[in-house]
Design an enzyme around this catalytic site. Structure first.
Site, PDB file in Angstrom:
ATOM      1  N   LYS A   1     -38.105  -2.663  33.465  1.00  0.00           N
ATOM      2  CA  LYS A   1     -38.146  -3.779  33.972  1.00  0.00           C
ATOM      3  C   LYS A   1     -37.478  -3.946  35.239  1.00  0.00           C
ATOM      4  CE  LYS A   1     -39.651  -8.274  34.035  1.00  0.00           C
ATOM      5  NZ  LYS A   1     -40.685  -8.724  34.049  1.00  0.00           N
TER       6      LYS A   1
ATOM      7  N   TYR B   1     -29.314  -2.462  21.821  1.00  0.00           N
ATOM      8  CA  TYR B   1     -29.222  -2.334  20.419  1.00  0.00           C
ATOM      9  C   TYR B   1     -27.822  -1.808  20.320  1.00  0.00           C
ATOM     10  CZ  TYR B   1     -34.080  -2.607  18.475  1.00  0.00           C
ATOM     11  OH  TYR B   1     -35.191  -2.864  18.450  1.00  0.00           O
TER      12      TYR B   1
ATOM     13  N   ASP C   1     -45.227  -1.630  18.047  1.00  0.00           N
ATOM     14  CA  ASP C   1     -45.961  -2.570  17.211  1.00  0.00           C
ATOM     15  C   ASP C   1     -47.290  -2.923  17.702  1.00  0.00           C
ATOM     16  OD1 ASP C   1     -43.499  -2.286  15.058  1.00  0.00           O
ATOM     17  OD2 ASP C   1     -43.686  -4.341  14.634  1.00  0.00           O
TER      18      ASP C   1
ATOM     19  N   ASP D   1     -44.105  -5.710  30.999  1.00  0.00           N
ATOM     20  CA  ASP D   1     -44.998  -6.932  30.790  1.00  0.00           C
ATOM     21  C   ASP D   1     -46.613  -6.424  31.115  1.00  0.00           C
ATOM     22  OD1 ASP D   1     -44.215  -6.787  33.508  1.00  0.00           O
ATOM     23  OD2 ASP D   1     -44.142  -9.132  33.809  1.00  0.00           O
TER      24      ASP D   1
ATOM     25  N   ASP E   1     -39.603  -0.568  20.809  1.00  0.00           N
ATOM     26  CA  ASP E   1     -39.672  -1.059  19.464  1.00  0.00           C
ATOM     27  C   ASP E   1     -40.839  -1.990  19.575  1.00  0.00           C
ATOM     28  OD1 ASP E   1     -39.113  -1.857  16.917  1.00  0.00           O
ATOM     29  OD2 ASP E   1     -38.362  -3.704  17.766  1.00  0.00           O
TER      30      ASP E   1
END
Ligand code: NAD
Ligand code: IPM
Ligand code: MN
Length: 340
Positions: free
Chosen positions: A178, A136, A239, A211, A235
């Site tokens: 990751k 970001y 959700d 994942d 983020d």
């Protein structure tokens, strides 16, 4: 007197913030100062966050935020201002590196979730999202033929968010990365492992690739306690996790730094598709007010009162449209106020 800086923002932001202030006023006596922010600030001043508003937030005891963004300001032109820059600016400007997003499956809402009850029952997890680093905030480039976003993390940034996660854990921390691909994730895994060994050996630590974590969140969400992860993964996963509760309209958040005011806001956005219809679910905002009372103002009893009123209103059958019902924002607010 305690001073709350409010940033209503855009879309349903002002709608749920106004409802939140009614609930706040019912349990605590505070001064409230409203500031223009997001798309509204772009319209008034050409930027999503002015220096004056950032300074006002810094001088408050806590910041309560609605949401920003909307089609009016949507653009792919990197030279044009965006409402989201205000959000990133206030988080960075106040040093709010730790974003806490609690996800609790409420019994009355088991049937509002797209997931089966036996999967979600008992879920009570906390996403600890790193909020001021990563992709970001890295350098961005854009030419006619290509673009790039740099993802960077320092040891200090990872250490401090890891400590927040281990401190919040009841049983175990799941660190999500990751590391099979990203160098920042390999550093993340190394630093989290060291902070765990040196400072929190009594808490269990598990590493999960992002994942796989996305899959586990819907197949066995009740196995998680604390999830700690970098900015963008947090983020997306939060959700996804919102649907365990039945709606993104249920998820609150607290953003904290080292001293200084915290910022409290629903996880959801400005919901342009329902803005102006007076049907937004205000419960994520009420639960954010509760987090502000607890984490920002040290008012634990008042925080518990708000949370318990929300729980009881849902048990009594309160359902806004996102939860499959027809209650308006005003009706949901009245239902919770009546129980306070
Ligand atoms: P969104 O969270 O605004 O909406 C996603 C879906 O959830 C929509 O269908 C919306 O109607 C529904 N929804 C969200 N909150 C709700 C509520 N309280 N009650 C009932 N339904 C609700 O996400 P989006 O549509 O992807 O983004 C819209 C805008 O919001 C974008 O400009 C985005 O950048 C911005 N955004 C802002 C924040 C923030 O200010 N913290 C967070 C997320 C997105
Ligand atoms: C959130 C939002 C923001 C984020 C956007 C609007 C910048 O999605 O608070 O989750 O990605 O952090
Ligand atoms: Mn988001």
């Amino acid at each position: 007197m305690t001073l709350i800086a409010t940033l209503p923002g855009d879309g349903i932001g002002p709608e749920v913030l106004a409802a939140g202030l009614e609930v706040l006023a019912a349990v605590a006596e505070v001064d409230v100062e409203e500031h223009v922010f997001g798309g509204a600030s772009i319209d008034a001043h050409g930027v999503a966050l002015t220096d004056e508003v950032l300074a006002a937030c810094r001088g408050a005891d806590a910041v309560l935020l609605g949401a920003v963004g909307g089609p009016k300001w949507d653009t792919t032109d990197p030279r044009k201002p965006r409402p989201e820059q205000g959000l990133l600016g206030v988080r960075k400007g106040l040093g709010l590196f730790a974003n806490l997003r609690p996800v609790r499956a409420i019994e009355a809402l088991y049937d509002a979730s797209p997931l089966r009850e036996e999967r979600i029952a008992g879920t009570d997890l906390l996403v600890v999202r790193e909020l001021t680093g990563g992709i970001y905030f890295g350098a961005k480039t854009r030419t006619a033929q290509a673009a790039s976003d740099l993802c960077e993390y320092s040891v200090v940034e990872i250490e401090r968010i890891a400590r927040v996660a281990f401190t919040a854990a009841r049983t175990h921390v799941t660190s999500v990365d990751k590391a099979n691909v990203l160098e920042t994730s390999r550093l993340w895994r190394e630093v989290v492992t060291r902070v765990h060994a040196e400072e929190f050996p009594g808490v269990e630590l598990q590493h999960l690739l992002v994942d796989n974590a996305a899959m586990a969140l819907v197949s066995a969400p009740n196995r998680f306690d604390v999830i700690v992860t970098e900015n963008m993964f947090g983020d997306i996963l939060s959700d996804e996790a919102a649907m365990i509760t039945g709606s993104i309209g249920m998820l609150p958040s607290a953003s904290l730094g080292e001293g200084g005011p915290g910022l409290f806001e629903p996880v959801h956005g400005s919901a342009p598709d329902i803005a102006g219809k007076a049907i937004a679910n205000p419960l994520a905002m009420f639960l954010s007010v509760a987090l502000m009372l607890r984490r920002g103002l040290g008012l634990e009893a008042e925080a518990g009162a708000v949370e318990s009123a929300v729980d009881r209103a849902l048990a009594d059958g309160l359902r806004t449209h996102d939860l499959g019902g027809s209650a308006t924002t005003a009706q949901a607010t009245a239902a919770v106020l009546a129980l306070l």
